[in-house]
Scaffold this motif. Structure first.
Motif, short mmCIF file in Angstrom:
data_model
loop_
_atom_site.label_atom_id
_atom_site.label_comp_id
_atom_site.label_asym_id
_atom_site.label_seq_id
_atom_site.Cartn_x
_atom_site.Cartn_y
_atom_site.Cartn_z
N THR A 132 -3.69 22.52 -143.62
CA THR A 132 -2.34 22.93 -144.00
C THR A 132 -2.38 24.07 -145.01
OG1 THR A 132 -1.52 20.67 -143.64
CG2 THR A 132 -0.16 22.14 -144.98
N TRP A 133 -3.30 23.99 -145.97
CA TRP A 133 -3.42 25.05 -146.97
C TRP A 133 -3.99 26.33 -146.35
CZ3 TRP A 133 -7.63 27.71 -149.00
CH2 TRP A 133 -7.37 28.47 -150.15
N GLY A 143 -2.29 20.99 -139.29
CA GLY A 143 -3.06 19.90 -139.86
C GLY A 143 -2.84 18.60 -139.11
N ASN A 173 5.27 26.68 -140.33
CA ASN A 173 4.93 25.31 -139.91
C ASN A 173 3.43 25.04 -139.96
OD1 ASN A 173 7.72 24.83 -139.17
ND2 ASN A 173 7.34 26.01 -137.30
N SER A 174 2.81 25.42 -141.06
CA SER A 174 1.36 25.21 -141.17
C SER A 174 1.00 23.73 -141.16
CB SER A 174 0.84 25.86 -142.45
OG SER A 174 1.44 25.27 -143.61
N PHE A 175 1.92 22.88 -141.59
CA PHE A 175 1.66 21.44 -141.60
C PHE A 175 1.39 20.92 -140.20
CE2 PHE A 175 3.24 17.02 -141.52
CZ PHE A 175 2.35 16.45 -142.43
N ARG A 176 2.01 21.54 -139.20
CA ARG A 176 1.81 21.10 -137.82
C ARG A 176 0.36 21.27 -137.37
NH1 ARG A 176 7.11 23.60 -134.62
NH2 ARG A 176 8.72 22.51 -135.85
N LEU A 232 -6.42 17.10 -143.38
CA LEU A 232 -5.01 17.43 -143.27
C LEU A 232 -4.60 18.45 -144.33
CD1 LEU A 232 -2.17 16.98 -142.12
CD2 LEU A 232 -1.95 15.03 -143.68
N PHE A 233 -4.96 18.22 -145.58
CA PHE A 233 -4.57 19.12 -146.66
C PHE A 233 -5.28 20.47 -146.54
CE2 PHE A 233 -3.67 15.03 -149.01
CZ PHE A 233 -2.30 15.17 -148.93
N ARG A 238 -1.36 28.34 -144.49
CA ARG A 238 -0.10 28.36 -145.24
C ARG A 238 0.70 29.64 -145.06
NH1 ARG A 238 -4.36 29.54 -148.34
NH2 ARG A 238 -4.27 31.24 -149.86
#
Length: 310
Positions: free
Chosen positions: A141-142, A154, A149-152, A137-138, A145
């Motif tokens: 997301t990184w 992950g 919405n890069s978290f999406r 996940l991390f 980046r």
């Protein structure tokens, strides 16, 4: 070909595959654990002459160890895994094998896994899988980046990974009840390998999505995803087929010790290829279009109504 518009069918197909496994997991025992996760003994036995697995299995069956798993390491050596041996039971087994199979020249290895050690193995396996999931996940997301919405990305990769793992565990649960297939430490190793493969396959598609979104910002996101899937599908399918052929060859010529590991990888490769194209990418489209928010709002609004009617 418009793949994105048919995403409801892909989720429906996944549901058809997942539901039998989930139902099997709800019926105890949810899996058939090997000695690594329950308890047991592993013995390497050397004979003076060539021996056959069936002969060793027959003798052990007469001694009450019909569930023993036997692998031939050499023409005169076998590896036996069975329930935890009681004190003084090993000499009786050696004597019976000498009488029924052939002279035992030595027992170079005897390992016993107690219930406490088995419990610790289960905890370590859960911790390992959890750490791998958080790391994925991390990392994703990184890596993404620089796009919105890069978290999406992950979360979508983890969703696809969870989809693959649930398929594997469900199938092993069914096979455990149907053909007594055991889950051992190699199963966890296989799951971690599948996690790496599945995420790698997903990142290939996501990376193409990132490139296409950056090239044409005004293009609808769903269209960019569809183009990216079409551009990367050939590579994903080619890599998966090549891997499957290699795994199938290993499954045919390998010993029983690697069977569970290879089976996990084969199922994982198939599920990972499917999820990277038809689950993870479609999840991104649904999130981008607000479909997930509407779904959760619908579920939230229905609960008070149900409570009020009752």
């Amino acid at each position: 070909m418009d793949i994105v518009s048919k995403r409801k069918w892909y989720f429906f197909i996944s549901a058809l595959i997942l539901i039998p496994g989930i139902l099997s997991l709800m019926i105890p025992p949810w899996i058939n654990p090997g000695i690594d996760f329950s308890s047991g003994s592993a013995i390497e036995i050397g004979f003076a002459d060539e021996v056959l697995e069936d002969d060793v299995r027959a003798v052990l069956g007469e001694l009450g160890h019909s569930d023993a798993r036997i692998q031939r390491l050499a023409s005169d050596t076998v590896f036996v895994r069975m329930q935890e041996l009681k004190e003084g039971e090993l000499p009786k087994i050696i004597a019976a094998l000498t009488s029924g199979v052939g002279t035992v020249r030595g027992v170079p290895q005897v390992d016993t896994v107690s219930a406490e050690v088995a419990g610790e193995t289960v905890r370590n396996a859960i911790i390992a899988v959890s750490i791998a999931a958080m790391g994925i996940l991390f990392f994703i997301t990184w890596s993404f980046r620089h796009i919105p919405n890069s978290f999406r990305y992950g979360v979508a990769a983890l969703l696809a990974l969870g989809h693959d793992v649930l398929i594997i565990v469900g199938i092993f649960s069914i096979l455990g009840k149907a053909i007594d297939l055991e889950v051992n430490a190699m199963f966890i190793v296989g799951l971690l390998a599948v996690a790496g493969y599945s995420v790698n396959d997903t990142i290939v598609v996501f990376d193409r999505i990132r490139e296409n979104v950056a090239r044409n910002i005004d293009r609808p996101f769903g269209e960019s995803v569809n183009i990216s899937i079409m551009e990367s599908m050939g590579r994903s399918l080619g890599t998966s087929l090549t891997t499957l052929f290699a795994l199938l060859a290993l499954l045919l010529i390998g010993g029983s010790t690697l069977r569970e590991f290879l089976l996990v990888l084969m199922i994982g490769v198939l599920a990972g290829t499917y999820s990277s194209i038809f689950i993870a990418s479609q999840f991104l489209v649904m999130w981008n279009r607000g479909e997930l928010g509407r779904f959760f709002r619908l579920v939230t609004l229905r609960r008070p109504r149900v409570a009020g009617n009752s």
